[in-house]
Each structure stands twice: as structure tokens, then as C-alpha cells.
Design a protein around this motif. Structure first.
Motif, PDB file in Angstrom:
ATOM      1  N   UNK A 127       2.843   2.644   3.096  1.00  0.00           N
ATOM      2  CA  UNK A 127       3.973   1.819   3.515  1.00  0.00           C
ATOM      3  C   UNK A 127       5.133   2.004   2.554  1.00  0.00           C
ATOM      4  N   UNK A 128       4.749   1.931   1.292  1.00  0.00           N
ATOM      5  CA  UNK A 128       5.752   1.933   0.235  1.00  0.00           C
ATOM      6  C   UNK A 128       6.720   3.089   0.409  1.00  0.00           C
ATOM      7  N   UNK A 129       6.161   4.215   0.798  1.00  0.00           N
ATOM      8  CA  UNK A 129       6.979   5.407   0.987  1.00  0.00           C
ATOM      9  C   UNK A 129       8.174   5.157   1.900  1.00  0.00           C
ATOM     10  N   UNK A 130       7.923   4.385   2.962  1.00  0.00           N
ATOM     11  CA  UNK A 130       8.975   4.188   3.955  1.00  0.00           C
ATOM     12  C   UNK A 130       9.805   2.932   3.717  1.00  0.00           C
ATOM     13  N   UNK A 131       9.180   1.925   3.134  1.00  0.00           N
ATOM     14  CA  UNK A 131       9.853   0.628   3.025  1.00  0.00           C
ATOM     15  C   UNK A 131      10.573   0.460   1.692  1.00  0.00           C
ATOM     16  N   UNK A 132       9.959   0.940   0.630  1.00  0.00           N
ATOM     17  CA  UNK A 132      10.466   0.685  -0.723  1.00  0.00           C
ATOM     18  C   UNK A 132      11.963   0.914  -0.893  1.00  0.00           C
ATOM     19  N   UNK A 133      12.430   2.017  -0.344  1.00  0.00           N
ATOM     20  CA  UNK A 133      13.832   2.361  -0.616  1.00  0.00           C
ATOM     21  C   UNK A 133      14.793   1.382   0.051  1.00  0.00           C
ATOM     22  N   UNK A 134      14.302   0.677   1.056  1.00  0.00           N
ATOM     23  CA  UNK A 134      15.172  -0.275   1.759  1.00  0.00           C
ATOM     24  C   UNK A 134      15.222  -1.642   1.078  1.00  0.00           C
ATOM     25  N   UNK A 135      14.323  -1.885   0.146  1.00  0.00           N
ATOM     26  CA  UNK A 135      14.344  -3.157  -0.592  1.00  0.00           C
ATOM     27  C   UNK A 135      15.696  -3.242  -1.319  1.00  0.00           C
ATOM     28  N   UNK A 136      16.408  -4.379  -1.217  1.00  0.00           N
ATOM     29  CA  UNK A 136      17.779  -4.440  -1.756  1.00  0.00           C
ATOM     30  C   UNK A 136      17.904  -3.927  -3.183  1.00  0.00           C
ATOM     31  N   UNK A 137      16.994  -4.343  -4.049  1.00  0.00           N
ATOM     32  CA  UNK A 137      17.141  -3.922  -5.440  1.00  0.00           C
ATOM     33  C   UNK A 137      16.989  -2.410  -5.572  1.00  0.00           C
ATOM     34  N   UNK A 138      16.010  -1.863  -4.896  1.00  0.00           N
ATOM     35  CA  UNK A 138      15.788  -0.410  -4.989  1.00  0.00           C
ATOM     36  C   UNK A 138      16.989   0.365  -4.464  1.00  0.00           C
ATOM     37  N   UNK A 139      17.534  -0.099  -3.346  1.00  0.00           N
ATOM     38  CA  UNK A 139      18.702   0.589  -2.786  1.00  0.00           C
ATOM     39  C   UNK A 139      19.880   0.485  -3.740  1.00  0.00           C
ATOM     40  N   UNK A 171       0.841  -1.206   0.000  1.00  0.00           N
ATOM     41  CA  UNK A 171       0.000   0.000   0.000  1.00  0.00           C
ATOM     42  C   UNK A 171       0.877   1.257   0.000  1.00  0.00           C
ATOM     43  N   UNK A 172       0.402   2.285  -0.650  1.00  0.00           N
ATOM     44  CA  UNK A 172       1.194   3.491  -0.889  1.00  0.00           C
ATOM     45  C   UNK A 172       1.870   4.072   0.353  1.00  0.00           C
ATOM     46  N   UNK A 229      10.997   9.170  -3.324  1.00  0.00           N
ATOM     47  CA  UNK A 229      11.031   8.338  -2.112  1.00  0.00           C
ATOM     48  C   UNK A 229      12.202   7.364  -2.062  1.00  0.00           C
ATOM     49  N   UNK A 230      13.133   7.453  -3.002  1.00  0.00           N
ATOM     50  CA  UNK A 230      14.268   6.538  -3.003  1.00  0.00           C
ATOM     51  C   UNK A 230      15.501   7.242  -2.439  1.00  0.00           C
ATOM     52  N   UNK A 231      16.511   6.413  -2.098  1.00  0.00           N
ATOM     53  CA  UNK A 231      17.770   6.979  -1.630  1.00  0.00           C
ATOM     54  C   UNK A 231      18.476   7.699  -2.761  1.00  0.00           C
TER      55      UNK A 231
END
Ligand SMILES: Nc1ncnc2c1ncn2[C@@H]1O[C@H](COP(=O)(O)OP(=O)(O)OP(=O)(O)O)[C@@H](O)[C@H]1O
Ligand SMILES: [Mg+2]
Lengths: 332, 284
Positions: free
Chosen positions: B229-241, B226-227, B253-255
Motif C-alpha cells: 500500500x505504502x508504495x502507492x499511498x505514502x507519497x500522497x500523504x500531505x507531509x510526504x508530498x 503495509x509495504x 516512491x515519493x514525488x
């Protein structure tokens, strides 16, 4: 020299080796003998630091294996011939081992020649037969020209020529003053190869002595003789203080005299001898008896001790095949 | 003993007595021979290069096609954004390239277990930390070299395709060199992460599955969050980071590129440390 002191290894519930203490001396072949599951491989893995002991210590030349400066030049080991990446050629396999210990790369070619694999040096090890794999493992063990050699059941999968080859190799290595530690579950194999024996059963040392002492202490002297003139021989044996029993197969089994003595008796009695065999089975039987209490997986109901049947005597109930016991005094 | 006399182990003077203590140098040379002497290395690296380049080229081609079909006025308005994203399009194949380098990373150590070679390796180099480090260094260097080659090749081929519509970029543009070199760093890091997981699990199939789950499945699943959550969690997902470093335009919302890469490198360091601890402690 390899020294184990109170070496103990437990895998979960299984006590694989327990309080092992022994010393393997240089300049001779030490046979490490025990039935399946006795803990031979485990002991060798502990020596090499592949497994960590639960208690106790084992050292190689006074040091823990992990502490050795150049391991390959101190210990060469063949644990199992499968410990090779099948996609690599024999030469490349030895090459990467040599590099790890800063050994000259020409050693790879030298040991391949020594074990007779020069022709297949460029072939992938995965395609090797069991015997070729065993030879490659031995080549790897010899690569660093080490003073200590350890082989876990090296004759597995070898043909008679290969067995002879490895026996001679081990003898030559020991004659050069090296320490040779070799495991087997066959007494008959060790009898011809080893100088010293360490027998284990259920993870415990049950004998640690020279092969000669083991034979003297454990084998019932018996000699199988075939002669067309058994009565004369039986009498001669009786006079010399031995006992003779027909084995039911037309031969006579003599106890209490050496094969040499029986041969001499036949000669002085002027009777022909068609067979004169020191009984090897008795040694294997002694080994089995010694380890019987410690054999982990046992088949069938407990009977008399192996080989004990030979003790049957008294002239009653002659067997069908002329198996009537021949007692020296009785025939005379 | 006549037959035994001819068995001379040390023929031509044998082995020099003072070769020095077996250490990292020898272990590195040994691992280099190992990685070079099996075919799977070449197959896997070739697959990584071709797949990454191919997908980047396809993605660039698709974008160029779409761009060419826009009306002229819209093209003019779109052009600057397309150029800003040009590096990202050409590097898009990294999303699959990472999985292939992960396979190679895992196999670097799990193949030692599946073949039994690890027992031989540890009898010639019983200092496990040294062996583990030598493997990581050699594999890391190979993965980095192949990764840089892959990333730069993808970039140039993708730009050649985009240039047909005049929406390509060059290494001279701000951030572009970082993104392209970052693609190589990203691949090397993916491989090392998987190497650490391989050391932990010791099983080829298990380690490859776990790495793909971590690198790829986690990313896919994160798209369903859900949007809020995504804001806070997404950037920590290994691929996204990790991908932050090879994206010229950071997504919302990414690093930032280097912060994201630092997070990804930290994940890799954790996997390597856990792998090393278990490799040292466990029975082989
Ligand atoms: N990794 C392990 N995990 C659990 N149990 C083990 C392990 N390795 C050995 N064992 C157990 O330890 C005991 C000793 O095994 P080991 O392989 O040392 O015997 P061995 O004397 O070499 O036998 P064999 O003649 O069959 O090779 C056995 O009961 C075996 O099941
Ligand atoms: Mg065994």
C-alpha cells in the motif's frame, strides 16, 4: 435611513424575527423595544449583514449593507462590547478598524478622547471593565463619523453617570441629524431617551409610533399625591372630573387628571402638597401588557393584566394599613 | 441640551468624504496591524524559529557525532552520501516547525471567533471575500518571511556543525538552494492550510487538532501501512508530498520536489477554497 421589508429569520426551529417591516428615520432616536428573546439583536445582525435573512430585505440608505462603499462612514454599530480581541490595545483596535475603511488614523485618538478612554489607550482591551468595554465599542461605532448609529442595549453594565452620558450622546447625535437606532427591554429607559418607538414581541412588530402617541394611547393617567389634607383634595378632584383612590400607603392616586391640573387644584384649594408624581409605572405596565401575549419565557400562572389591581374599588374589606378605598363622593 | 452640545463626534474637520471604496488595500493594512498588535504572533513565530533551528542543529550534531565514530575507511565511503543529505539533516526541524506555524495559521481566523472580533471586522468590511483574502495574504506573507528566515538559519547552523566532519554542503550544490528556499515555502503553505481549516471549523482547539492530525498524525500512521500500500499511498500523504521540496535527495516512491510541492499546494488551495465558501455563506 434603515428600511426593513418583510424581514424574516429562522434559526432551525426558532423563528427569531417574522415579517418585520419598519423604517428608521434620521434626525431622531428610534427606540427598539421588546422583551428578552423578542428578536432585537437578530434584527440588528440582519441589518449589518452578519446573518442572512431567510426572507425579506433590509437596506441602509437604500443599499444592502454589503454593498456600502465605505461602511464605517455610513453605519456605526455597537452590538456587544465583547467583540474585541482582548490582547490588543484600545488604540490598536481602533487603528485596525480605521485602516479597513481608509480613515485617517488621528480618528482613533479623537474618538478615544470623546468616550473618555484617552488615558487607557495603550492598555489591553481584555483588561477593561464592562463599562470601559462599552465605551470602546461606542468609540468604534463613532470612528467613521457615520450618519446612522445602531446600539444594542448600550446601557448594559454602565453606572448611572455612564447611562446619563450615553443618553446625552444619543440625543446629541440625533440633534445633528443622524439616525439613531437603539434597543432596550426597558420602557422606562426609552421613555426618556427615544422620540420614536418600534416595539417588537416574538419577532413581530406590535407598535410603531412616536413616544408621545404611545404614552397617550397606552398609559392610564394617574398621579400620586401626598397631602396632610386628603379630604379637601379628594373633593376638588371629584369636582374636576377625576377619581381619587387611597393607595394604602398614605398617598392618593388620582386618575383622569394631569399632574399639572392636580397641582393647580391643590393650590386653589390652599392645601399643602408633599408629593406630586405622575405615575411612570403605568407606561411600563402598558408595555408589558402590550407584549405579554408575545413574551417567550413567562414565569408563574397567568393573573390579571399587570397594574390591573388598581381598578379595585367598593368600600368593603378595608385593608390593614388604612388601605380603605377613598371614593370622592363617599367621603363628602 | 447644554451637556450634549459638547459631544461633538467630528472634531477636527471629521472624516474626509472621499476616502474611496473600502477594498483590499485597506483590509490588508488593517490585517497587518492586527497581526502585529497581538503578542501571540511574536511568541508563536519565535517558538517556530527556535524549535526548527534547535532540532535541525541537534540532528546535524548527532549525525556528525556518528560520522566521527566511523572507521576511516567507512568514512571515506560514506562521505558523499552524507554530503548529499546534509541539507536534509539541517532542515529536519521543519517536521515540528510545521506544527507551530499551523497553530498560528489557525489562530489568525479562529481567534476572531473566540474573541467575537469577527463581528466587528465584518461590520467594517462586510465584503467577506475581501476580508478572507486580506487575512490570507497578510498571514501568508508573514509566514513566508518567517519561514524563509527559519529555513536559511537552520541550514547555515546545521552546515556549520556538519562542517566539523567535512560533510557539509553549500547553497551552490545542485538542488540545495531549492531545498532551503522550499523549506520556507513549505512552512507558509502549512500555515495557510491550517488557516483554511480554521475558517471551516471556527474553533481554535478543533482547528489546531485537525491540522496536526492532517500534517503529522497522517504521516506517522502512514509509516505503519503495509509495504504494498505504502508504495502507492505514502507519497500522497500531505507531509510526504510537501516535504519533497526540502529534501535534497528524494526518497524512493515519493514525488519529485516540485510535483510533491504542487500536490501539497493543491491541498492547501482546497482547504482555502472550502474555508472561503463557508466563511461567505455562514452567519457570523
Ligand atoms: N444563532 C442563533 N441560533 C439559534 N437561535 C437563535 C440564534 N440567535 C438568536 N436566536 C433565537 O432567536 C430569538 C431572538 O433572539 P434575539 O437575541 O434576537 O433576542 P433579543 O430581542 O435581542 O433578546 P435580549 O433582550 O435577550 O437580548 C431567541 O429565541 C433566540 O433564542
Ligand atoms: Mg439582544
Amino acid at each position: 435611513m434603515i428600511e426593513a421589508r418583510g424581514l424574516t429569520k429562522r434559526y432551525g426551529e426558532t423563528l427569531a424575527v417574522s415579517e418585520l417591516s419598519f423604517t428608521v428615520q434620521p434626525g431622531r432616536i428610534t427606540g427598539f423595544l421588546g422583551p428578552n428573546g423578542a428578536g432585537k439583536t437578530t434584527t440588528m445582525r440582519l441589518i449589518l449583514g452578519l446573518d442572512r435573512p431567510t426572507r425579506g430585505t433590509v437596506t441602509v440608505n437604500g443599499k444592502e449593507f454589503r454593498q456600502l462603499a465605505r461602511p464605517m462612514q455610513e453605519v456605526g454599530a455597537l452590538l456587544d462590547a465583547k467583540a474585541v480581541h482582548g490582547g490588543r490595545s484600545a488604540r490598536n483596535h481602533l487603528r485596525c478598524l480605521a485602516e479597513a475603511n481608509n480613515l485617517p488614523l488621528r480618528r482613533a485618538g479623537e474618538v478615544l478622547e470623546l468616550v473618555g478612554l484617552s488615558d487607557v489607550a495603550g492598555k489591553r482591551a481584555g483588561g477593561f471593565s464592562l463599562g470601559m468595554g462599552q465605551r470602546l465599542g461606542i468609540a468604534a461605532a463613532l470612528l467613521g463619523d457615520p450618519a446612522i448609529l445602531m446600539f444594542d442595549e448600550p446601557v448594559n453594565g454602565l453606572d448611572p453617570e455612564g447611562i446619563l452620558w450615553i443618553r446625552n450622546l444619543m440625543k446629541a447625535l440625533a440633534a445633528e441629524g443622524r439616525t439613531v437606532f437603539v434597543s432596550s427591554h426597558l420602557m422606562s429607559e426609552m421613555e426618556h431617551t427615544a422620540d420614536h418607538l418600534i416595539v417588537i414581541g416574538r419577532g413581530r412588530v406590535i407598535a410603531d409610533c412616536s413616544v408621545a402617541d404611545f404614552i397617550a394611547g397606552n398609559s392610564v393617567q394617574s398621579v400620586r399625591v401626598r397631602t396632610p389634607d386628603p379630604v379637601v383634595l379628594v373633593n376638588a378632584v371629584a369636582q374636576a372630573g377625576g377619581t381619587a383612590v387611597a393607595d394604602g400607603d398614605g398617598a392618593i392616586v388620582v386618575q383622569g387628571l394631569t399632574a399639572e391640573r392636580v397641582g393647580d387644584l391643590a393650590f386653589t384649594s390652599r392645601i399643602p402638597v408633599h408629593e406630586l408624581t405622575p405615575d411612570r409605572a403605568s407606561l411600563e405596565a402598558a408595555f408589558m401588557e402590550l407584549t405579554a401575549a408575545s413574551v417567550e419565557f413567562r414565569a408563574g400562572a397567568p393573573g390579571g393584566p399587570p397594574g390591573g389591581g388598581r381598578a379595585a374599588d367598593s368600600g368593603s374589606e378595608p385593608g390593614p394599613g388604612g388601605g380603605e378605598p377613598v371614593r370622592a363622593g363617599g367621603v363628602a | 441640551m447644554a451637556a450634549t452640545a459638547q459631544v461633538t463626534v467630528a472634531r477636527h474637520g471629521g472624516v474626509p468624504a472621499s476616502g474611496g471604496r473600502a477594498g483590499l488595500g485597506g483590509a490588508v493594512r488593517s490585517e497587518l496591524t492586527k497581526i502585529r498588535s497581538v503578542r501571540s504572533t511574536y511568541w508563536t513565530l519565535t517558538a517556530m524559529i527556535l524549535v526548527t533551528i534547535g532540532i535541525g542543529a541537534l540532528f546535524s550534531f548527532g549525525h556528525a557525532q556518528a560520522f566521527s565514530q566511523l572507521p576511516a575507511g567507512q568514512q571515506a565511503r560514506q562521505s558523499a552520501a552524507s554530503i548529499a543529505h546534509a541539507a536534509d539533516y539541517s532542515l529536519f526541524g521543519l517536521i515540528l516547525g510545521q506544527l507551530i506555524v499551523a497553530v498560528l495559521g489557525a489562530l489568525t481566523i479562529t481567534s476572531e471567533y473566540s474573541t467575537g472580533m469577527v463581528r466587528t471586522s465584518l461590520t467594517v468590511m462586510p465584503r467577506r471575500g475581501t476580508l478572507f483574502a486580506a487575512k490570507a495574504l497578510v498571514f501568508g506573507a508573514v509566514a513566508l518571511a518567517a519561514g524563509l528566515a527559519t529555513s536559511f538559519a537552520s541550514f547555515f547552523i546545521g552546515q556549520a556543525i556538519l562542517s566539523t566532519q567535512h560533510i557539509s554542503t553549500t547553497l551552490g550544490h545542485p538542488g540545495v538552494l531549492r531545498a532551503v528556499a522550499g523549506g520556507g515555502l513549505f512552512l507558509a503553505c502549512c500555515g495557510l492550510l491550517s488557516y483554511g481549516i480554521g475558517a471551516m471549523l471556527r474553533h481554535s482547539a478543533g482547528a489546531i487538532t485537525a491540522s496536526i492530525a492532517l500534517l503529522f498524525v497522517a504521516y506517522i500512521l502512514s509509516n505503519f501501512l503495509p509495504g504494498s500500500w505504502a508504495q502507492h499511498i505514502d507519497k500522497w500523504i500531505p507531509f510526504n508530498a510537501g516535504a519533497a521540496i526540502w529534501e535534497n535527495v528524494s526518497a524512493p516512491d515519493m514525488f519529485s520536489p516540485w510535483a510533491g510541492f504542487a500536490v501539497f499546494a493543491a491541498y492547501t488551495a482546497v482547504a482555502l477554497a472550502a474555508g472561503l465558501i463557508l466563511f461567505r455563506r455562514r452567519d457570523a
